[in-house]
Design a protein around this motif. Structure first.
Motif, PDB file in Angstrom:
ATOM      1  N   ALA A 101       0.856  -1.154  -0.046  1.00  0.00           N
ATOM      2  CA  ALA A 101       0.024  -0.057   0.028  1.00  0.00           C
ATOM      3  C   ALA A 101       0.903   1.287  -0.070  1.00  0.00           C
ATOM      4  CB  ALA A 101      -0.951   0.149   1.191  1.00  0.00           C
ATOM      5  N   LEU A 102       1.822   1.318   0.756  1.00  0.00           N
ATOM      6  CA  LEU A 102       2.896   2.520   0.763  1.00  0.00           C
ATOM      7  C   LEU A 102       3.884   2.560  -0.289  1.00  0.00           C
ATOM      8  CD1 LEU A 102       3.596   2.476   4.670  1.00  0.00           C
ATOM      9  CD2 LEU A 102       2.126   3.960   3.301  1.00  0.00           C
ATOM     10  N   GLY A 103       3.988   1.472  -0.849  1.00  0.00           N
ATOM     11  CA  GLY A 103       4.804   1.484  -2.052  1.00  0.00           C
ATOM     12  C   GLY A 103       6.316   2.003  -1.710  1.00  0.00           C
ATOM     13  N   PRO A 104       7.027   3.032  -2.449  1.00  0.00           N
ATOM     14  CA  PRO A 104       8.233   3.668  -2.039  1.00  0.00           C
ATOM     15  C   PRO A 104       8.098   4.325  -0.785  1.00  0.00           C
ATOM     16  CG  PRO A 104       7.148   4.661  -3.899  1.00  0.00           C
ATOM     17  CD  PRO A 104       6.343   3.522  -3.706  1.00  0.00           C
ATOM     18  N   ASN A 105       7.171   4.663  -0.162  1.00  0.00           N
ATOM     19  CA  ASN A 105       6.980   5.556   0.862  1.00  0.00           C
ATOM     20  C   ASN A 105       7.233   4.529   2.105  1.00  0.00           C
ATOM     21  OD1 ASN A 105       6.361   7.996  -0.173  1.00  0.00           O
ATOM     22  ND2 ASN A 105       4.384   7.315  -0.301  1.00  0.00           N
ATOM     23  N   PHE A 106       7.210   3.044   1.971  1.00  0.00           N
ATOM     24  CA  PHE A 106       7.513   2.194   3.028  1.00  0.00           C
ATOM     25  C   PHE A 106       8.917   2.508   3.881  1.00  0.00           C
ATOM     26  CE2 PHE A 106       8.994  -2.095   4.730  1.00  0.00           C
ATOM     27  CZ  PHE A 106       7.927  -2.039   5.714  1.00  0.00           C
ATOM     28  N   VAL A 107       9.787   3.081   3.034  1.00  0.00           N
ATOM     29  CA  VAL A 107      11.119   3.054   3.925  1.00  0.00           C
ATOM     30  C   VAL A 107      11.197   4.349   4.557  1.00  0.00           C
ATOM     31  CG1 VAL A 107      13.482   3.753   3.423  1.00  0.00           C
ATOM     32  CG2 VAL A 107      12.474   1.625   1.934  1.00  0.00           C
ATOM     33  N   ARG A 108      10.389   5.256   4.083  1.00  0.00           N
ATOM     34  CA  ARG A 108      10.249   6.526   4.733  1.00  0.00           C
ATOM     35  C   ARG A 108       9.544   6.304   5.970  1.00  0.00           C
ATOM     36  NH1 ARG A 108       6.387  10.151   4.569  1.00  0.00           N
ATOM     37  NH2 ARG A 108       5.503   9.344   2.485  1.00  0.00           N
ATOM     38  N   ILE A 109       8.351   5.467   6.041  1.00  0.00           N
ATOM     39  CA  ILE A 109       7.490   5.330   7.223  1.00  0.00           C
ATOM     40  C   ILE A 109       8.168   4.678   8.130  1.00  0.00           C
ATOM     41  CG2 ILE A 109       5.305   4.215   7.859  1.00  0.00           C
ATOM     42  CD1 ILE A 109       4.950   6.841   6.387  1.00  0.00           C
ATOM     43  N   LEU A 110       9.024   3.837   7.758  1.00  0.00           N
ATOM     44  CA  LEU A 110       9.961   2.875   8.547  1.00  0.00           C
ATOM     45  C   LEU A 110      10.915   3.773   9.262  1.00  0.00           C
ATOM     46  CD1 LEU A 110      10.001  -0.073   9.552  1.00  0.00           C
ATOM     47  CD2 LEU A 110      11.582  -0.329   7.516  1.00  0.00           C
ATOM     48  N   GLY A 111      11.390   4.727   8.648  1.00  0.00           N
ATOM     49  CA  GLY A 111      12.281   5.842   9.367  1.00  0.00           C
ATOM     50  C   GLY A 111      11.561   6.581  10.711  1.00  0.00           C
ATOM     51  N   TYR A 112      10.294   7.045  10.157  1.00  0.00           N
ATOM     52  CA  TYR A 112       9.475   7.518  11.234  1.00  0.00           C
ATOM     53  C   TYR A 112       9.240   6.547  12.460  1.00  0.00           C
ATOM     54  CZ  TYR A 112       8.246  10.944   7.518  1.00  0.00           C
ATOM     55  OH  TYR A 112       8.501  11.949   6.806  1.00  0.00           O
ATOM     56  N   PHE A 113       9.075   5.320  12.305  1.00  0.00           N
ATOM     57  CA  PHE A 113       8.742   4.222  13.090  1.00  0.00           C
ATOM     58  C   PHE A 113      10.019   3.837  13.934  1.00  0.00           C
ATOM     59  CE2 PHE A 113       9.000  -0.161  14.177  1.00  0.00           C
ATOM     60  CZ  PHE A 113       8.139  -0.060  15.232  1.00  0.00           C
ATOM     61  N   ARG A 114      11.245   4.056  13.452  1.00  0.00           N
ATOM     62  CA  ARG A 114      12.476   3.936  14.182  1.00  0.00           C
ATOM     63  C   ARG A 114      12.882   5.249  14.982  1.00  0.00           C
ATOM     64  NH1 ARG A 114      17.649   2.667  14.279  1.00  0.00           N
ATOM     65  NH2 ARG A 114      17.693   1.268  12.519  1.00  0.00           N
ATOM     66  N   GLU A 115      12.334   6.468  14.647  1.00  0.00           N
ATOM     67  CA  GLU A 115      12.401   7.656  15.403  1.00  0.00           C
ATOM     68  C   GLU A 115      11.484   7.707  16.537  1.00  0.00           C
ATOM     69  OE1 GLU A 115      12.179  11.197  13.090  1.00  0.00           O
ATOM     70  OE2 GLU A 115      13.775  10.371  11.626  1.00  0.00           O
ATOM     71  N   ASP A 116      10.148   7.451  16.008  1.00  0.00           N
ATOM     72  CA  ASP A 116       8.947   7.585  17.159  1.00  0.00           C
ATOM     73  C   ASP A 116       9.000   6.444  18.102  1.00  0.00           C
ATOM     74  OD1 ASP A 116       8.196   9.546  15.575  1.00  0.00           O
ATOM     75  OD2 ASP A 116       6.385   8.452  14.805  1.00  0.00           O
ATOM     76  N   GLY A 117       9.529   5.014  17.634  1.00  0.00           N
ATOM     77  CA  GLY A 117       9.493   3.874  18.318  1.00  0.00           C
ATOM     78  C   GLY A 117      10.671   4.072  19.473  1.00  0.00           C
ATOM     79  N   THR A 118      11.756   4.713  18.987  1.00  0.00           N
ATOM     80  CA  THR A 118      12.883   4.852  19.907  1.00  0.00           C
ATOM     81  C   THR A 118      12.648   5.817  21.056  1.00  0.00           C
ATOM     82  OG1 THR A 118      14.663   4.458  18.331  1.00  0.00           O
ATOM     83  CG2 THR A 118      15.224   5.890  20.134  1.00  0.00           C
TER      84      THR A 118
END
Length: 134
Positions: free
Chosen positions: A17-34
């Protein structure tokens, strides 16, 4: 084993669903999750279940959206226990083991998701996942 950590059906659907934005969302998850893990740990140290609720809720939602099942369910258990502690004017000692293991669980989960987002994994399986469903 990563199949116990990740719901690959959800992960693949989100990635698709996210296509190429998946990597960017994963980066946000890294920051927010930390940040969320640190806030949960800090709240545990000062025995503040109210502060724990919001951070655990945020971690739960983001984790489950990416298919990080065990992390999401652990965050949910912390959140629900912390909510009960707020209602009963209690402290959250009963989730101390979950909180202590949360950073390692987050790190392990994130590593698996980042590996999945790797361009090399995408080349091996152009349909969008290095994992086999089923």
């Amino acid at each position: 084993m990563d199949s116990e950590l990740i719901d690959w059906t959800v992960c693949v659907a989100t990635r698709s669903a996210l296509g190429p934005n998946f990597v960017r969302i994963l980066g946000y998850f890294r920051e927010d999750g930390t940040e969320s893990v640190a806030k949960i740990e800090d709240a545990m140290r000062v025995k503040d279940p109210a502060s724990m609720v919001l951070a655990a809720h945020k971690l739960k939602g983001e984790a489950l959206q990416l298919g990080a099942l065990r992390l999401g369910l652990t965050a949910e258990q912390i959140e629900m226990t912390a909510r009960a502690c707020v209602e009963h004017h209690d402290t959250p000692e009963e989730v101390i083991e979950l909180v202590v293991g949360l950073q390692a669980l987050f790190d392990e989960t994130l590593a698996i998701l980042e590996e999945e987002a790797s361009p090399l994994v995408q080349q091996r399986n152009p349909l969008g996942s290095g994992r086999r469903l089923g």
